[in-house]
Design a protein around this motif. Sequence first.
Motif, short mmCIF file in Angstrom:
data_model
loop_
_atom_site.label_atom_id
_atom_site.label_comp_id
_atom_site.label_asym_id
_atom_site.label_seq_id
_atom_site.Cartn_x
_atom_site.Cartn_y
_atom_site.Cartn_z
N GLN A 3 0.91 -1.16 0.11
CA GLN A 3 -0.06 0.03 -0.10
C GLN A 3 0.93 1.24 0.17
O GLN A 3 0.69 2.33 -0.84
CB GLN A 3 -0.82 0.11 1.18
N VAL A 4 1.81 1.18 0.84
CA VAL A 4 2.67 2.46 0.92
C VAL A 4 4.31 1.69 0.48
O VAL A 4 4.65 0.78 1.33
CB VAL A 4 2.76 3.11 2.17
N GLN A 5 4.98 2.20 -0.63
CA GLN A 5 6.36 1.77 -0.54
C GLN A 5 7.24 2.90 -0.25
O GLN A 5 7.06 3.98 -0.92
CB GLN A 5 6.34 1.33 -2.15
N LEU A 6 8.41 2.48 0.23
CA LEU A 6 9.54 3.51 0.54
C LEU A 6 10.74 3.04 -0.26
O LEU A 6 11.03 2.06 -0.08
CB LEU A 6 9.72 3.51 2.15
N VAL A 7 11.14 4.06 -0.87
CA VAL A 7 12.65 3.88 -1.80
C VAL A 7 13.76 4.66 -1.16
O VAL A 7 13.30 5.94 -1.34
CB VAL A 7 12.20 3.93 -3.07
N GLU A 8 14.57 4.06 -0.57
CA GLU A 8 15.71 4.99 -0.06
C GLU A 8 16.96 5.01 -1.05
O GLU A 8 16.95 3.99 -1.68
CB GLU A 8 16.23 4.41 1.25
N SER A 9 17.72 5.97 -0.81
CA SER A 9 18.89 6.24 -1.79
C SER A 9 19.92 7.12 -1.03
O SER A 9 19.42 8.02 -0.06
CB SER A 9 18.56 6.67 -3.14
N GLY A 10 21.06 7.17 -1.64
CA GLY A 10 22.01 8.08 -1.15
C GLY A 10 23.27 7.54 -0.01
O GLY A 10 23.85 8.12 0.29
N GLY A 11 22.92 6.21 0.47
CA GLY A 11 23.82 5.66 1.37
C GLY A 11 25.34 5.45 0.41
O GLY A 11 25.32 5.62 -0.53
N GLY A 12 26.42 4.92 1.40
CA GLY A 12 27.76 4.87 0.90
C GLY A 12 28.69 5.13 1.69
O GLY A 12 28.50 4.89 3.16
N LEU A 13 29.97 4.94 1.20
CA LEU A 13 31.04 4.76 2.07
C LEU A 13 31.65 6.51 2.01
O LEU A 13 31.74 6.71 0.91
CB LEU A 13 32.21 4.17 1.50
N VAL A 14 31.95 7.01 3.09
CA VAL A 14 32.53 8.38 3.23
C VAL A 14 33.69 8.52 4.45
O VAL A 14 33.52 7.42 5.48
CB VAL A 14 31.25 9.48 3.44
#
Length: 121
Positions: A1-12
């Motif tokens: 019903q509700v989908q969440l799409v995350e982005s932007g993580g990584g190694l820093v």
Amino acid sequence: QVQLVESGGGLVQPGGSLRLSCAASGSIFSINVMGWYRQAPGKQRELVARITSGGTTNYGDSVKGRFTISRDNAKNTVYLQMNSLKPEDTAVYYCNVAAQVTGTSYSAYYWGQGTQVTVSS
């Protein structure tokens, strides 16, 4: 019903910055609170930051002054700008949203799949 799409993580590297995004989609009537939590290995999941539909924000003590949460209500998207990152910020970051699905009279909490943030030299 509700989908969440995350982005932007990584190694820093320590002292660096990252920006996380989480976009909500589906049969959404309204979204109240949007937020970020994190969980490091062997630790409990903890609040990083959250923001209401009116713009009121709350931050975990360990990130105050370094992280900033914001949202774009037109895009059903929440952002987390992370500056001055430290190794102890290393964790899986989860998006969390309180949303009311179209045709219902209540809000429910939804979680994203998580995005890894690693702070290391």
